[in-house]
Scaffold this motif. Structure first.
Motif, PDB file in Angstrom:
ATOM      1  N   VAL A 145       0.840  -1.194   0.000  1.00 53.05           N
ATOM      2  CA  VAL A 145       0.000   0.000   0.000  1.00 53.05           C
ATOM      3  C   VAL A 145       0.881   1.251   0.000  1.00 53.05           C
ATOM      4  O   VAL A 145       0.681   2.175  -0.794  1.00 53.05           O
ATOM      5  N   ALA A 146       1.909   1.225   0.881  1.00 57.13           N
ATOM      6  CA  ALA A 146       2.805   2.382   0.972  1.00 57.13           C
ATOM      7  C   ALA A 146       3.531   2.585  -0.360  1.00 57.13           C
ATOM      8  O   ALA A 146       3.655   3.720  -0.849  1.00 57.13           O
ATOM      9  N   ALA A 197       3.442   5.691  -2.979  1.00 60.92           N
ATOM     10  CA  ALA A 197       4.683   6.386  -3.363  1.00 60.92           C
ATOM     11  C   ALA A 197       4.857   6.389  -4.886  1.00 60.92           C
ATOM     12  O   ALA A 197       5.886   6.839  -5.396  1.00 60.92           O
ATOM     13  N   GLY A 198       3.863   5.821  -5.606  1.00 61.46           N
ATOM     14  CA  GLY A 198       3.899   5.914  -7.071  1.00 61.46           C
ATOM     15  C   GLY A 198       4.332   4.641  -7.794  1.00 61.46           C
ATOM     16  O   GLY A 198       4.541   4.655  -8.992  1.00 61.46           O
ATOM     17  N   LYS A 199       4.456   3.529  -7.070  1.00 62.50           N
ATOM     18  CA  LYS A 199       4.871   2.271  -7.722  1.00 62.50           C
ATOM     19  C   LYS A 199       3.667   1.519  -8.263  1.00 62.50           C
ATOM     20  O   LYS A 199       2.874   0.956  -7.503  1.00 62.50           O
ATOM     21  N   GLU A 200       3.522   1.501  -9.581  1.00 63.07           N
ATOM     22  CA  GLU A 200       2.367   0.878 -10.231  1.00 63.07           C
ATOM     23  C   GLU A 200       2.354  -0.634  -9.972  1.00 63.07           C
ATOM     24  O   GLU A 200       1.308  -1.243  -9.802  1.00 63.07           O
TER      25      GLU A 200
END
Ligand code: ADP
Ligand code: MG
Length: 491
Positions: free
Chosen positions: A451-452, A456-459
């Motif tokens: 989730v974190a 943080a933008g990790k697809e």
């Protein structure tokens, strides 16, 4: 020269190919006698007095062979001649006891016509010069005779239709596409069994090269190409060989060549100097072949819908891509299977995907024809209908297909069979959004790291979460719905 033509050039040369194909006609008896044509009999058990050319015997035309020639002519838009002539092609060979082959020379039974096909999304037409009836010769056998050769005359007198094209073909890929389309046509209308290993469909490719705009180059004829793979290899080798010869300053000599699959090379068998003069003349034992127009019209009325016409109809009526339509019209049985399932389910594209994917894979593995498929078109339609209405996922559909394929369906209507299997195997997709939301919440709580990362933008982390939810639902969640719920929860 168009862009497409330019793109076909090989080292600045244009490739020119014309085909001669011998299709063995699917009659029970020979073209001029009553002996059987069944393949694989003991040598010389299927050659009667006529086939052996015993003195005093006379040929009698097989009407079934003529009818097949008419069917072919109608299938490719040719003129079926009212009157055609049989001729003697004279040459000596041990497997030809008469000393001549009965063929047609000046006036063949089938004149003109064309074969059209798609190469990628480009439509291509190859014009036919003619198709004529002739008899096959026997076979020389060179094995198992202690250094001697044997002659088997079983094949003598087998009916052939020789189909000759104009030199309209421009690459090895076009050559293979033409040969496949022709093969499809003759097997579709049932005039030839198309068995290439047994020699029922034999292609000779006449190949030449020229600079664009120059007159036709001298051709070399590659004989007896009995597989589509060898056909492509042989032509590619031959084209490179001819270009190298010309570039080295030689002229191409007209020749007949053979392809050797072991070396991948073509090798000259005979040159024009050795070519026979066949001294053709009309066969005095056979009257002109007269074909009444009534006969042609009767045959026309019984012609099936042809593969190209059917493919075009599948595009127009069901919105299928050209590729799907061509693939599904490999045989009349496959076209009919698709159409029945598409009509019953109203899901043409899904049906097409399933036939080209899961069904074809299983048929190939079992070397089965679609006519022998353990899953009927109606069962496929019922399965596809449950994917379309979201009762089951595509993956559950594959499990369902396994069960149907293994014959696990109980007796009954196809839709009832399919629904019963979905129930008994617990394949139903989870469509209850409350239950799905509960699973999503559990998964999010247990995977804080993902989730974190996602936040943080990790697809990739999102896909991992989708995977976790699918797993927690035992594969029953609807992936689209999982995406939506996850996106909503993650804000
Ligand atoms: P033949 O009478 O020697 O068999 P045909 O004129 O009947 O010769 O041609 C036989 C085949 O060769 C036909 O398919 C024809 O299209 C093809 N062909 C003729 N000339 C050429 C050429 N220069 N290059 C390639 N193919 C050719
Ligand atoms: Mg010829």
């Amino acid at each position: 020269m168009s862009k497409k033509q330019a793109s076909l050039l090989v080292q600045g040369y244009e490739v020119v190919i014309g085909f001669e194909t011998h299709a063995q006609l699917s009659t029970h008896s020979k073209i001029f006698s009553r002996a059987s044509v069944a393949f694989g009999a003991e040598p010389n058990t299927q050659a009667c007095a006529v086939d052996l050319a015993l003195p005093g015997t006379l040929p009698v035309m097989n009407k079934g062979a003529v009818e097949r020639a008419i069917q072919f002519g109608l299938a490719v838009g040719s003129h079926v001649a009212e009157r055609s002539i049989f001729a003697r092609k004279n040459y000596f060979y041990p497997d030809l006891p008469k000393g001549y082959q009965i063929s047609q020379f000046e006036i063949p039974v089938v004149q003109g016509g064309e074969v059209s096909f798609f190469l990628g999304d480009e439509k291509k037409s190859v014009r036919l010069v003619r198709a004529h009836l002739e008899e096959d010769a026997g076979k020389s056998l060179h094995e198992d005779f202690h250094g001697l050769s044997g002659i088997d005359l079983n094949r003598a007198g087998t009916p052939l239709l020789e189909i000759v094209t104009e030199p309209d073909i421009r690459s090895s890929a076009e050559a293979v596409a033409y040969a496949k389309e022709l093969h499809k046509i003759v097997t579709w209308i049932g005039i030839c069994d198309g068995n290439m290993q047994e020699g029922s469909f034999r292609c000779d490719a006449n190949v030449s090269v020229r600079k664009p705009g120059a007159p036709l180059g001298t051709r070399r004829e590659i004989k007896n190409l009995n597989s589509f793979k060898f056909m492509q290899q042989a032509i590619d080798f031959e084209v490179r060989w001819q270009i190298d010869r010309i570039e080295d300053g030689y002229e191409i000599e007209q020749a007949t060549v053979l392809f050797d699959p072991d070396t991948g090379e073509t090798r000259a068998m005979r040159t024009k100097e050795d070519a026979a003069d066949y001294r053709y003349f009309p066969d005095p034992d056979l009257p002109p072949l007269m074909i009444e127009r009534d006969w042609v019209e009767r045959v026309r009325a019984e012609m099936p819908e042809l593969p190209r016409v059917q493919a075009e109809r599948f595009v127009a009526d069901y919105g299928l891509p050209e590729y799907d339509a061509t693939t599904l019209t490999q045989s009349p049985a496959m076209g009919a299977y698709f159409e029945q399932a598409a009509k019953l389910s109203g899901q043409a594209k899904l049906v097409s995907n399933w036939i080209m994917g899961e069904i074809s894979r299983r048929l190939n593995a079992g070397e089965l024809d679609i006519a022998a498929s353990p899953v009927s078109a109606a069962q496929l339609a019922a399965l596809v209908a449950r994917i379309a209405d979201n009762t089951i996922s595509n993956n559950a559909g594959k499990q369902l297909m396994d069960a149907l394929w293994a014959g696990e369906a109980i007796a009954g209507e196809p839709q009832a069979q399919v629904d019963a299997l979905i129930e008994s195997k617990g394949l139903k997709q989870m469509n209850d959004s409350g239950a799905l939301e509960a699973i999503v919440d559990e998964v999010l709580a247990a995977n804080e790291k993902n989730v974190a990362e996602y936040r943080a933008g990790k697809e990739k982390a999102f896909n991992a979460l989708v995977g976790q939810v699918m797993k927690a639902s035992k594969g029953k969640a609807n992936p689209g719905q999982v995406n939506e719920v996850l996106k909503a929860r993650l804000g």
